[in-house]
Design an enzyme around this catalytic site. Structure first.
Site, PDB file in Angstrom:
ATOM      1  N   ASP A   1       0.803  -1.297   0.040  1.00 52.52           N
ATOM      2  CA  ASP A   1       0.128  -0.015   0.018  1.00 52.52           C
ATOM      3  C   ASP A   1       0.774   1.248   0.010  1.00 52.52           C
ATOM      4  O   ASP A   1       2.027   1.222   0.638  1.00 52.52           O
ATOM      5  CB  ASP A   1      -0.873  -0.183   1.095  1.00 52.52           C
ATOM      6  CG  ASP A   1      -1.960   1.023   1.114  1.00 52.52           C
ATOM      7  OD1 ASP A   1      -2.328   1.497  -0.087  1.00 52.52           O
ATOM      8  OD2 ASP A   1      -2.518   1.338   2.119  1.00 52.52           O
TER       9      ASP A   1
ATOM     10  N   TRP B   1       3.045   8.058  -2.612  1.00 54.48           N
ATOM     11  CA  TRP B   1       4.294   7.899  -2.980  1.00 54.48           C
ATOM     12  C   TRP B   1       4.627   9.060  -4.209  1.00 54.48           C
ATOM     13  O   TRP B   1       5.445  10.085  -4.170  1.00 54.48           O
ATOM     14  CB  TRP B   1       5.070   6.719  -2.953  1.00 54.48           C
ATOM     15  CG  TRP B   1       6.593   6.686  -3.527  1.00 54.48           C
ATOM     16  CD1 TRP B   1       7.552   6.439  -2.512  1.00 54.48           C
ATOM     17  CD2 TRP B   1       6.998   6.934  -4.570  1.00 54.48           C
ATOM     18  NE1 TRP B   1       8.559   6.493  -3.155  1.00 54.48           N
ATOM     19  CE2 TRP B   1       8.434   6.580  -4.624  1.00 54.48           C
ATOM     20  CE3 TRP B   1       6.663   6.835  -6.118  1.00 54.48           C
ATOM     21  CZ2 TRP B   1       9.449   6.720  -5.467  1.00 54.48           C
ATOM     22  CZ3 TRP B   1       7.347   7.003  -7.024  1.00 54.48           C
ATOM     23  CH2 TRP B   1       8.958   6.685  -6.704  1.00 54.48           C
TER      24      TRP B   1
ATOM     25  N   HIS C   1       2.998   3.151  -9.090  1.00 57.28           N
ATOM     26  CA  HIS C   1       2.751   1.820  -9.293  1.00 57.28           C
ATOM     27  C   HIS C   1       3.938   1.328  -9.908  1.00 57.28           C
ATOM     28  O   HIS C   1       4.309   0.237  -9.755  1.00 57.28           O
ATOM     29  CB  HIS C   1       1.425   1.535 -10.356  1.00 57.28           C
ATOM     30  CG  HIS C   1       0.361   1.960  -9.515  1.00 57.28           C
ATOM     31  ND1 HIS C   1      -0.061   1.859  -8.014  1.00 57.28           N
ATOM     32  CD2 HIS C   1      -0.958   2.731 -10.004  1.00 57.28           C
ATOM     33  CE1 HIS C   1      -1.260   2.223  -7.957  1.00 57.28           C
ATOM     34  NE2 HIS C   1      -1.666   2.880  -9.078  1.00 57.28           N
TER      35      HIS C   1
ATOM     36  N   SER D   1      -6.965  -5.636  -6.158  1.00 55.06           N
ATOM     37  CA  SER D   1      -8.012  -6.364  -5.384  1.00 55.06           C
ATOM     38  C   SER D   1      -9.201  -6.081  -6.047  1.00 55.06           C
ATOM     39  O   SER D   1      -9.316  -5.635  -7.300  1.00 55.06           O
ATOM     40  CB  SER D   1      -8.404  -5.581  -4.046  1.00 55.06           C
ATOM     41  OG  SER D   1      -8.853  -4.151  -4.199  1.00 55.06           O
ATOM     42  N   SER D   2     -10.437  -6.834  -5.772  1.00 56.44           N
ATOM     43  CA  SER D   2     -11.749  -6.921  -6.372  1.00 56.44           C
ATOM     44  C   SER D   2     -12.232  -5.551  -6.393  1.00 56.44           C
ATOM     45  O   SER D   2     -12.663  -4.920  -7.313  1.00 56.44           O
ATOM     46  CB  SER D   2     -12.610  -7.910  -5.965  1.00 56.44           C
ATOM     47  OG  SER D   2     -12.079  -8.999  -5.117  1.00 56.44           O
TER      48      SER D   2
ATOM     49  N   TRP E   1     -11.038  -2.526  -9.317  1.00 56.89           N
ATOM     50  CA  TRP E   1     -11.864  -2.155 -10.571  1.00 56.89           C
ATOM     51  C   TRP E   1     -12.302  -1.107 -10.560  1.00 56.89           C
ATOM     52  O   TRP E   1     -12.755  -0.448 -11.249  1.00 56.89           O
ATOM     53  CB  TRP E   1     -12.659  -3.471 -10.655  1.00 56.89           C
ATOM     54  CG  TRP E   1     -12.036  -4.674 -11.252  1.00 56.89           C
ATOM     55  CD1 TRP E   1     -11.823  -6.000 -10.412  1.00 56.89           C
ATOM     56  CD2 TRP E   1     -11.116  -5.097 -12.320  1.00 56.89           C
ATOM     57  NE1 TRP E   1     -11.117  -6.965 -10.959  1.00 56.89           N
ATOM     58  CE2 TRP E   1     -10.912  -6.497 -12.321  1.00 56.89           C
ATOM     59  CE3 TRP E   1     -10.864  -4.312 -13.448  1.00 56.89           C
ATOM     60  CZ2 TRP E   1      -9.940  -6.986 -13.217  1.00 56.89           C
ATOM     61  CZ3 TRP E   1     -10.232  -4.864 -14.508  1.00 56.89           C
ATOM     62  CH2 TRP E   1      -9.897  -6.589 -14.499  1.00 56.89           C
TER      63      TRP E   1
ATOM     64  N   ARG F   1     -11.586   1.811  -9.409  1.00 53.63           N
ATOM     65  CA  ARG F   1     -10.664   2.878  -9.481  1.00 53.63           C
ATOM     66  C   ARG F   1     -10.984   3.743 -11.108  1.00 53.63           C
ATOM     67  O   ARG F   1     -11.479   2.980 -11.751  1.00 53.63           O
ATOM     68  CB  ARG F   1      -9.058   2.702  -9.315  1.00 53.63           C
ATOM     69  CG  ARG F   1      -9.096   2.288  -8.173  1.00 53.63           C
ATOM     70  CD  ARG F   1      -7.451   2.346  -7.666  1.00 53.63           C
ATOM     71  NE  ARG F   1      -7.266   1.867  -6.415  1.00 53.63           N
ATOM     72  CZ  ARG F   1      -6.079   2.376  -5.670  1.00 53.63           C
ATOM     73  NH1 ARG F   1      -4.772   2.433  -6.435  1.00 53.63           N
ATOM     74  NH2 ARG F   1      -6.000   1.816  -4.463  1.00 53.63           N
TER      75      ARG F   1
ATOM     76  N   LEU G   1      11.318 -20.330  -3.861  1.00 57.02           N
ATOM     77  CA  LEU G   1      10.146 -19.811  -3.380  1.00 57.02           C
ATOM     78  C   LEU G   1       8.889 -19.821  -4.049  1.00 57.02           C
ATOM     79  O   LEU G   1       8.954 -19.857  -5.298  1.00 57.02           O
ATOM     80  CB  LEU G   1      10.661 -18.115  -3.369  1.00 57.02           C
ATOM     81  CG  LEU G   1       9.654 -17.084  -2.819  1.00 57.02           C
ATOM     82  CD1 LEU G   1       9.376 -17.298  -1.428  1.00 57.02           C
ATOM     83  CD2 LEU G   1       9.951 -15.757  -3.110  1.00 57.02           C
TER      84      LEU G   1
ATOM     85  N   ARG H   1       1.561  -4.740   6.289  1.00 55.56           N
ATOM     86  CA  ARG H   1       1.019  -4.018   5.452  1.00 55.56           C
ATOM     87  C   ARG H   1       1.688  -2.672   5.391  1.00 55.56           C
ATOM     88  O   ARG H   1       2.370  -2.322   6.540  1.00 55.56           O
ATOM     89  CB  ARG H   1      -0.480  -3.402   5.822  1.00 55.56           C
ATOM     90  CG  ARG H   1      -1.120  -2.725   5.007  1.00 55.56           C
ATOM     91  CD  ARG H   1      -2.769  -2.290   5.373  1.00 55.56           C
ATOM     92  NE  ARG H   1      -3.064  -1.446   4.220  1.00 55.56           N
ATOM     93  CZ  ARG H   1      -4.529  -1.462   3.875  1.00 55.56           C
ATOM     94  NH1 ARG H   1      -5.285  -2.241   4.327  1.00 55.56           N
ATOM     95  NH2 ARG H   1      -4.858  -0.673   2.894  1.00 55.56           N
TER      96      ARG H   1
ATOM     97  N   GLU I   1       0.112 -13.209  12.437  1.00 56.76           N
ATOM     98  CA  GLU I   1       0.700 -12.013  12.943  1.00 56.76           C
ATOM     99  C   GLU I   1       0.456 -10.810  12.042  1.00 56.76           C
ATOM    100  O   GLU I   1       1.108 -10.946  10.806  1.00 56.76           O
ATOM    101  CB  GLU I   1       2.110 -12.208  13.359  1.00 56.76           C
ATOM    102  CG  GLU I   1       2.194 -13.422  14.564  1.00 56.76           C
ATOM    103  CD  GLU I   1       1.524 -12.766  15.954  1.00 56.76           C
ATOM    104  OE1 GLU I   1       1.487 -11.915  16.087  1.00 56.76           O
ATOM    105  OE2 GLU I   1       1.173 -13.727  16.639  1.00 56.76           O
TER     106      GLU I   1
HETATM  107  C1  FPP Z   1      -1.575   0.315  -3.541  1.00 64.17           C
HETATM  108  O1  FPP Z   1      -1.152   1.630  -3.589  1.00 64.17           O
HETATM  109  C2  FPP Z   1      -0.949  -0.590  -4.474  1.00 64.17           C
HETATM  110  C3  FPP Z   1      -1.609  -1.338  -5.260  1.00 64.17           C
HETATM  111  C4  FPP Z   1      -3.138  -0.721  -5.802  1.00 64.17           C
HETATM  112  C5  FPP Z   1      -1.106  -2.434  -5.674  1.00 64.17           C
HETATM  113  C6  FPP Z   1      -0.405  -2.293  -6.980  1.00 64.17           C
HETATM  114  C7  FPP Z   1       0.876  -3.025  -6.780  1.00 64.17           C
HETATM  115  C8  FPP Z   1       1.792  -2.993  -7.807  1.00 64.17           C
HETATM  116  C9  FPP Z   1       1.635  -2.085  -9.034  1.00 64.17           C
HETATM  117  C10 FPP Z   1       3.274  -3.650  -7.348  1.00 64.17           C
HETATM  118  C11 FPP Z   1       3.241  -4.433  -8.666  1.00 64.17           C
HETATM  119  C12 FPP Z   1       3.196  -6.162  -8.062  1.00 64.17           C
HETATM  120  C13 FPP Z   1       3.963  -6.880  -8.974  1.00 64.17           C
HETATM  121  C14 FPP Z   1       3.671  -8.297  -8.531  1.00 64.17           C
HETATM  122  C15 FPP Z   1       4.582  -6.614 -10.093  1.00 64.17           C
HETATM  123  P1  FPP Z   1      -2.270   2.732  -3.737  1.00 64.17           P
HETATM  124  O2  FPP Z   1      -2.422   2.950  -5.170  1.00 64.17           O
HETATM  125  O3  FPP Z   1      -3.661   2.163  -3.122  1.00 64.17           O
HETATM  126  O4  FPP Z   1      -1.626   3.727  -2.841  1.00 64.17           O
HETATM  127  P2  FPP Z   1      -2.300   4.899  -2.069  1.00 64.17           P
HETATM  128  O5  FPP Z   1      -3.226   4.276  -0.822  1.00 64.17           O
HETATM  129  O6  FPP Z   1      -1.200   5.695  -1.522  1.00 64.17           O
HETATM  130  O7  FPP Z   1      -3.439   5.805  -2.983  1.00 64.17           O
END
Ligand code: FPP
Length: 246
Positions: A24, A29, A41, A69-70, A73, A75, A135, A192, A211
């Protein structure tokens, strides 16, 4: 990535078998730097590489990354396109490195919501990395814990309705067999980033006894050292599974 296990801890910590990470903070960032969220991203994808490498070095057996996450979509369409494009690119271009590093990749989640090209890229990535033993990497894509449990309940209800299973046989073990993570050890540590302290629908069933470690770092800044810190914190906690020890 080195094939030789490295000395990554000062003492002898208990290394979790399965680490889940809720990545997250990409958006924050980027915003803090005056950049578009897409750049966050992209930097997040680099951080995911560091997490995978760090987990392999630390001797973690399973790593599950919550990548989409589900709910994601919902966004704005350009951000969904950026994220799904980035993940598709990752699946297509990272596979050779994963094979070299002995990483076996699996995708959990509702892949039916992705286009046929991405579905094929997932299939290819899983097939090409299937022999990896160093892994096990699960990438949660279009994943939601409640939807996963509901799908398991639906499958079991169908089996009951068809007379293949009796209601008395419906127990935790049977439900577990119908989850996307069937056969995979439950996460013992869920991390997290970004300071938020929620599970946000991540591995709800599987994290019953995990944990939880919340790190005050935005995901794109995550390094192997943060993973080591979280594992050391995990090591210090006493794990009781609801029982009293001693
Ligand atoms: C949350 O940041 C992150 C995501 C929505 C997941 C995206 C993750 C990646 C792009 C990493 C890539 C992963 C792989 C396996 C290549 P956010 O946009 O919710 O941040 P915010 O809460 O600051 O808005």
């Amino acid at each position: 990535m080195s094939a030789v296990p490295e000395q990554v801890f000062a003492g002898a910590p208990v290394v979790p078998v399965h680490v889940g990470i809720i990545m997250d903070g990409n958006g924050r960032w980027a915003t803090a730097r005056g950049l578009p969220r897409a750049m966050g991203h992209r930097a997040g994808a680099e951080a995911a590489r560091r997490a995978i490498e760090g987990a392999a070095r630390a001797g973690v057996g399973w790593l599950t990354l919550f990548a989409f996450s589900s709910e994601n979509w919902r966004r704005p369409e350009p951000e969904v396109r950026e994220l799904t494009g980035l993940l598709g690119h990752y699946l297509r271009h990272e596979v050779s490195q994963l094979v070299r590093d002995g990483v076996r990749l699996r995708v959990i989640g509702d892949r039916g919501r992705f286009g046929p090209d991405t579905v094929e890229a997932i299939h290819q990535a899983e097939a090409r990395t299937a022999a990896g033993t160093r892994l096990n990497l699960n990438v949660a894509l279009s994943y939601g814990g409640r939807a996963e449990i509901a799908a398991a309940a639906r499958a079991i209800a169908q089996a009951v309705a068809a007379g293949r299973v009796s209601p008395a046989e419906v127990d935790e073990a049977l439900l577990e067999q119908h989850l996307a993570t069937s056969g995979i050890p439950d996460p013992d540590l869920v991390i997290r980033t970004s300071g938020e302290q929620r599970l946000s629908n991540f591995l709800l069933w599987q994290s019953a006894y995990a944990e939880l470690v919340f790190l005050d770092v935005l995901w794109p800044d995550f390094t192997g050292a943060h993973l080591v810190t979280a594992i050391e914190e995990f090591s210090r906690r006493e794990r009781r599974y609801g029982a009293r020890l001693g």
